[in-house]
Scaffold this active site. Structure first.
Site, PDB file in Angstrom:
ATOM      1  N   GLY A  17      96.590  60.157 -23.135  1.00  0.00           N
ATOM      2  CA  GLY A  17      95.673  60.118 -23.962  1.00  0.00           C
ATOM      3  C   GLY A  17      96.362  59.200 -25.349  1.00  0.00           C
ATOM      4  O   GLY A  17      95.613  59.510 -26.310  1.00  0.00           O
ATOM      5  N   GLY A  18      96.992  58.432 -25.095  1.00  0.00           N
ATOM      6  CA  GLY A  18      97.792  57.548 -26.005  1.00  0.00           C
ATOM      7  C   GLY A  18      96.801  56.673 -26.883  1.00  0.00           C
ATOM      8  O   GLY A  18      96.977  56.253 -28.139  1.00  0.00           O
ATOM      9  N   ASP A  21      91.709  59.636 -30.197  1.00  0.00           N
ATOM     10  CA  ASP A  21      91.372  59.769 -31.487  1.00  0.00           C
ATOM     11  C   ASP A  21      92.735  60.559 -32.134  1.00  0.00           C
ATOM     12  O   ASP A  21      93.083  60.180 -33.305  1.00  0.00           O
ATOM     13  CB  ASP A  21      90.204  60.464 -32.006  1.00  0.00           C
ATOM     14  N   LYS A 145      95.222  71.897 -28.724  1.00  0.00           N
ATOM     15  CA  LYS A 145      93.877  73.101 -28.842  1.00  0.00           C
ATOM     16  C   LYS A 145      92.792  72.132 -28.459  1.00  0.00           C
ATOM     17  O   LYS A 145      92.813  70.987 -28.820  1.00  0.00           O
ATOM     18  CB  LYS A 145      94.021  73.529 -30.135  1.00  0.00           C
ATOM     19  N   ASP A 174      99.486  74.744 -32.351  1.00  0.00           N
ATOM     20  CA  ASP A 174      98.557  75.002 -33.454  1.00  0.00           C
ATOM     21  C   ASP A 174      98.984  74.497 -34.626  1.00  0.00           C
ATOM     22  O   ASP A 174     100.120  74.913 -35.531  1.00  0.00           O
ATOM     23  CB  ASP A 174      98.457  76.767 -33.509  1.00  0.00           C
ATOM     24  N   HIS A 175      98.468  73.209 -35.176  1.00  0.00           N
ATOM     25  CA  HIS A 175      98.948  72.530 -36.130  1.00  0.00           C
ATOM     26  C   HIS A 175      99.215  73.304 -37.386  1.00  0.00           C
ATOM     27  O   HIS A 175      99.964  72.834 -38.291  1.00  0.00           O
ATOM     28  CB  HIS A 175      98.219  71.096 -36.416  1.00  0.00           C
ATOM     29  N   GLU A 213      86.544  74.649 -45.964  1.00  0.00           N
ATOM     30  CA  GLU A 213      86.457  73.255 -45.728  1.00  0.00           C
ATOM     31  C   GLU A 213      85.205  72.764 -46.326  1.00  0.00           C
ATOM     32  O   GLU A 213      84.227  73.486 -46.503  1.00  0.00           O
ATOM     33  CB  GLU A 213      86.305  72.790 -44.299  1.00  0.00           C
ATOM     34  N   ASP A 232      86.830  77.899 -33.096  1.00  0.00           N
ATOM     35  CA  ASP A 232      87.487  76.837 -33.662  1.00  0.00           C
ATOM     36  C   ASP A 232      88.293  77.023 -34.727  1.00  0.00           C
ATOM     37  O   ASP A 232      89.660  76.484 -34.845  1.00  0.00           O
ATOM     38  CB  ASP A 232      86.468  75.902 -34.395  1.00  0.00           C
ATOM     39  N   HIS A 237      93.779  79.483 -36.230  1.00  0.00           N
ATOM     40  CA  HIS A 237      94.476  79.267 -37.539  1.00  0.00           C
ATOM     41  C   HIS A 237      94.375  80.503 -38.271  1.00  0.00           C
ATOM     42  O   HIS A 237      95.577  80.697 -38.797  1.00  0.00           O
ATOM     43  CB  HIS A 237      93.811  78.203 -38.341  1.00  0.00           C
TER      44      HIS A 237
HETATM   45  P1  NAP Z   1      89.572  61.248 -27.180  1.00  0.00           P
HETATM   46  O1  NAP Z   1      89.596  60.652 -28.502  1.00  0.00           O
HETATM   47  O2  NAP Z   1      88.589  61.524 -26.330  1.00  0.00           O
HETATM   48  O3  NAP Z   1      90.811  60.569 -26.223  1.00  0.00           O
HETATM   49  C1  NAP Z   1      91.042  60.992 -25.046  1.00  0.00           C
HETATM   50  C2  NAP Z   1      92.026  60.205 -24.465  1.00  0.00           C
HETATM   51  O4  NAP Z   1      92.436  60.586 -23.192  1.00  0.00           O
HETATM   52  C3  NAP Z   1      91.891  58.793 -24.570  1.00  0.00           C
HETATM   53  O5  NAP Z   1      93.127  58.160 -24.656  1.00  0.00           O
HETATM   54  C4  NAP Z   1      91.365  58.671 -23.015  1.00  0.00           C
HETATM   55  O6  NAP Z   1      91.676  57.116 -22.685  1.00  0.00           O
HETATM   56  C5  NAP Z   1      92.266  59.506 -22.133  1.00  0.00           C
HETATM   57  N1  NAP Z   1      92.015  59.987 -20.863  1.00  0.00           N
HETATM   58  C6  NAP Z   1      90.435  60.472 -20.651  1.00  0.00           C
HETATM   59  N2  NAP Z   1      90.713  60.691 -19.297  1.00  0.00           N
HETATM   60  C7  NAP Z   1      91.708  60.437 -18.912  1.00  0.00           C
HETATM   61  C8  NAP Z   1      92.468  60.498 -17.511  1.00  0.00           C
HETATM   62  N3  NAP Z   1      91.860  61.033 -16.393  1.00  0.00           N
HETATM   63  N4  NAP Z   1      93.922  59.972 -17.450  1.00  0.00           N
HETATM   64  C9  NAP Z   1      94.395  59.624 -18.491  1.00  0.00           C
HETATM   65  N5  NAP Z   1      93.983  59.701 -19.746  1.00  0.00           N
HETATM   66  C10 NAP Z   1      92.588  59.885 -19.838  1.00  0.00           C
HETATM   67  O7  NAP Z   1      90.177  62.760 -27.180  1.00  0.00           O
HETATM   68  P2  NAP Z   1      91.002  63.205 -28.863  1.00  0.00           P
HETATM   69  O8  NAP Z   1      90.076  63.401 -29.923  1.00  0.00           O
HETATM   70  O9  NAP Z   1      92.345  62.135 -28.837  1.00  0.00           O
HETATM   71  O10 NAP Z   1      91.467  64.567 -28.291  1.00  0.00           O
HETATM   72  C11 NAP Z   1      92.632  64.682 -27.273  1.00  0.00           C
HETATM   73  C12 NAP Z   1      92.893  66.107 -27.200  1.00  0.00           C
HETATM   74  O11 NAP Z   1      93.522  66.735 -28.428  1.00  0.00           O
HETATM   75  C13 NAP Z   1      91.612  67.186 -26.727  1.00  0.00           C
HETATM   76  O12 NAP Z   1      92.454  68.060 -25.959  1.00  0.00           O
HETATM   77  C14 NAP Z   1      91.343  67.477 -28.219  1.00  0.00           C
HETATM   78  O13 NAP Z   1      90.688  69.100 -28.008  1.00  0.00           O
HETATM   79  C15 NAP Z   1      92.612  67.813 -29.014  1.00  0.00           C
HETATM   80  N6  NAP Z   1      92.465  67.956 -30.431  1.00  0.00           N
HETATM   81  C16 NAP Z   1      91.802  66.474 -30.956  1.00  0.00           C
HETATM   82  C17 NAP Z   1      91.922  66.457 -32.353  1.00  0.00           C
HETATM   83  C18 NAP Z   1      91.270  65.361 -33.155  1.00  0.00           C
HETATM   84  O14 NAP Z   1      91.428  65.421 -34.156  1.00  0.00           O
HETATM   85  N7  NAP Z   1      90.996  64.324 -32.276  1.00  0.00           N
HETATM   86  C19 NAP Z   1      92.283  67.788 -33.147  1.00  0.00           C
HETATM   87  C20 NAP Z   1      92.877  68.695 -32.526  1.00  0.00           C
HETATM   88  C21 NAP Z   1      92.881  68.892 -31.078  1.00  0.00           C
HETATM   89  P3  NAP Z   1      91.074  56.507 -21.393  1.00  0.00           P
HETATM   90  O15 NAP Z   1      89.596  56.668 -21.345  1.00  0.00           O
HETATM   91  O16 NAP Z   1      91.274  54.994 -21.536  1.00  0.00           O
HETATM   92  O17 NAP Z   1      91.450  57.157 -20.033  1.00  0.00           O
END
Ligand code: NAP
Length: 483
Positions: A17-18, A21, A145, A174-175, A213, A232, A237
């Protein structure tokens, strides 16, 4: 006081997921900051992994833009940091790309896999990392999470991970636990003689924990509407803050000693009856044209809560009889995380009725303006008898530590370095997460069965009026959200 930076050993970190977001806003900027201060060694390697097709140059450009947007960057260190990056196209739920990933990993160094993908992929990833021979006994996996949405799903996730990794290799983030001031709770409690003897129901009247918030659900509406404030924020938290405030002193500052004590707190929590729970949902902003909760999630009938307040009891020797009032919400009047420990009145006032009632209050500000304030009672200056007044004994950590104390590192900086060092203290253990869900599930099931509809509250307010009643009924009141 300059903080010491101890470099970690060279490592390979794969960010599944590099391109997402979280990687963009948190993980890559955090790693860059650790690189810049010399903690991440230049020969460490960061490998972004996702399904979309990119090469290393694309990924470096992506990381550079992310770091410039979300972090302070200086040109020299940024270029050197970008040199540590690589990218590989991998499908978490298919066989594409795994051989390429294996080729990029170096034997004999710390290896960690960050699962920054949807939780539905955690099990697939754990299985493939293991089956493709990418893990050994020292390999770590980091999971984000939400860790489940109820006890059943959390158990299933734990089981899926445990099929391929030992608990000692699993780092559940849990950040909140990575925040400097949250760790300071343990230092304040267990590093000082002053507080601990009074830290029990004999001397503490009640404790309030507020995480407020100002933002609304923003772009997370779809996820949030299925979760709500209870899942959430409260289950993770606020629960972690409650544990750190209420737990017994661990014998040492060691991962399992700390987590054992936290677990005991969660297991001692009583079920919460309906009249100890207030759920709220924010309306539209008057002054800033922000949408109401229902507009933001695009569901005019949504009954998901954006605010929750509840009264919890911990049934153990230390806390029996002392209520813990917890509240969290979105679109409130201020952004703040604060804990108030309200001590009991002195058992007898030698100054008579006219001196009024006075009690000590310890306020621990986690953000903003991190610090502590102890309200103490003194004589009001001047002639005219013994009148008493409460004054703050105030310490803001930034002032006390001076300019060289610097800004505390972001939670993700500390947590990722802890993964590399192999220190699990600030990560949730599987049984801890399950216990938190076991307490949360009946609360949610209760309001679902009752068809409870959240109380409306104004954006920019302190939440629904019913939350004030929760304390008023006990002849208490909430402290201000912005202390
Ligand atoms: P996101 O923006 O939707 O990104 C998802 C990532 O996963 C993308 O890089 C996507 O790239 C990749 N991906 C999706 N399906 C895949 C697969 N089958 N194989 C390999 N890579 C795959 O999600 P995010 O917001 O970064 O969140 C990621 C995780 O962190 C989630 O569990 C979320 O609940 C958690 N989280 C996020 C935040 C936040 O602020 N964003 C905060 C707390 C927790 P491709 O589509 O190119 O594969």
């Amino acid at each position: 006081m300059v903080s010491r930076v101890i470099p970690v050993d060279p490592f390979d970190l794969v960010i599944f997921g590099g391109t997402g977001d979280l990687a963009r806003r948190k993980i890559l900027p955090a790693l860059y900051q650790r690189f810049r201060v010399g903690q991440m060694p230049p020969d460490a390697r960061l490998i972004g992994a996702a399904r979309s097709s990119h090469d290393a140059a694309d990924y470096r450009a992506f990381a550079e833009a992310a770091i410039r947007e979300f972090s302070d960057a200086d040109r020299g260190s940024l270029a050197a940091f970008l040199d540590t990056l690589d990218y590989v196209t991998v499908d978490a739920s298919g066989e594409t790309g795994w051989a390429g990933l294996a080729e990029r990993l170096q034997p004999g160094r710390v290896r960690a896999f960050y699962f920054s993908v949807a939780p539905g992929l955690f099990g697939d990833l754990a299985e493939r990392v293991r089956l493709h021979g990418l893990a050994d006994a020292d390999t770590r996996i980091v999971v984000e999470k939400p860790f489940g949405r109820d006890l059943g799903s959390a158990r299933a996730l734990n089981k899926a991970l445990a099929a391929h990794f030992d608990e000692s290799q699993i780092y559940r983030i849990d950040h909140y636990l990575g925040k400097e001031t949250v760790q300071n709770l343990m230092a304040i409690r267990f590093g000082n003689m002053l507080f601990e003897p009074l830290w029990n129901s004999q001397y503490v009247d009640h404790i309030q924990i507020t995480v407020a918030e100002t933002v609304g659900v923003g772009g997370r509406g779809e996820y949030y509407d299925r979760a709500g404030a209870m899942r959430d924020m409260m289950q993770n938290h606020l629960m972690q803050l409650l544990c750190l405030i209420a737990m017994e002193p661990p014998a040492k500052f060691d991962p399992d000693a700390v987590r054992d004590e936290k677990l005991k707190v969660i297991r001692a929590l009583d079920p919460v009856p309906p009249h100890h729970i207030v759920r709220g949902q924010y309306g539209a902003g008057d002054s800033d044209n922000q949408p109401s909760y229902r507009e933001a999630v695009d569901d005019p009938r949504s009954t998901t809560e954006s605010y929750i307040a509840l009264k919890a009891h911990i049934s153990n020797w230390r806390w029996a009889g002392t209520p813990f009032y917890l509240r969290t919400g979105k679109r409130l009047v201020a952004r703040s995380s604060v804990i108030n420990v309200a001590f009991k009145d002195a058992p007898h006032s030698i100054f008579g009725e006219e001196a009024g009632r006075h009690a000590n209050l310890l306020t621990i500000r986690l953000q903003p303006n991190e610090g502590i304030t102890l309200r103490v009672t003194i004589k009001e200056p001047g002639p005219g008898g013994m009148r008493l007044v409460d004054v703050p004994l105030d310490m803001t950590f930034a002032e006390a530590l001076g300019p060289e104390g610097g800004d505390p590192p972001d939670a993700y900086e500390r947590l990722i370095m802890d993964v590399i060092r192999g220190n699990q203290t600030l990560f949730m253990r599987g049984d801890e997460v399950e216990a938190a869900w076991a307490w949360t599930d009946p609360i949610i099931a209760g309001w679902e069965a009752r068809g409870d509809v959240p109380k409306p509250y104004d954006s920019g307010s302190v939440g629904p009026a019913e939350a004030d009643q929760l304390l008023k009924r006990d002849q208490r009141q909430w402290r201000g959200i912005n202390p």
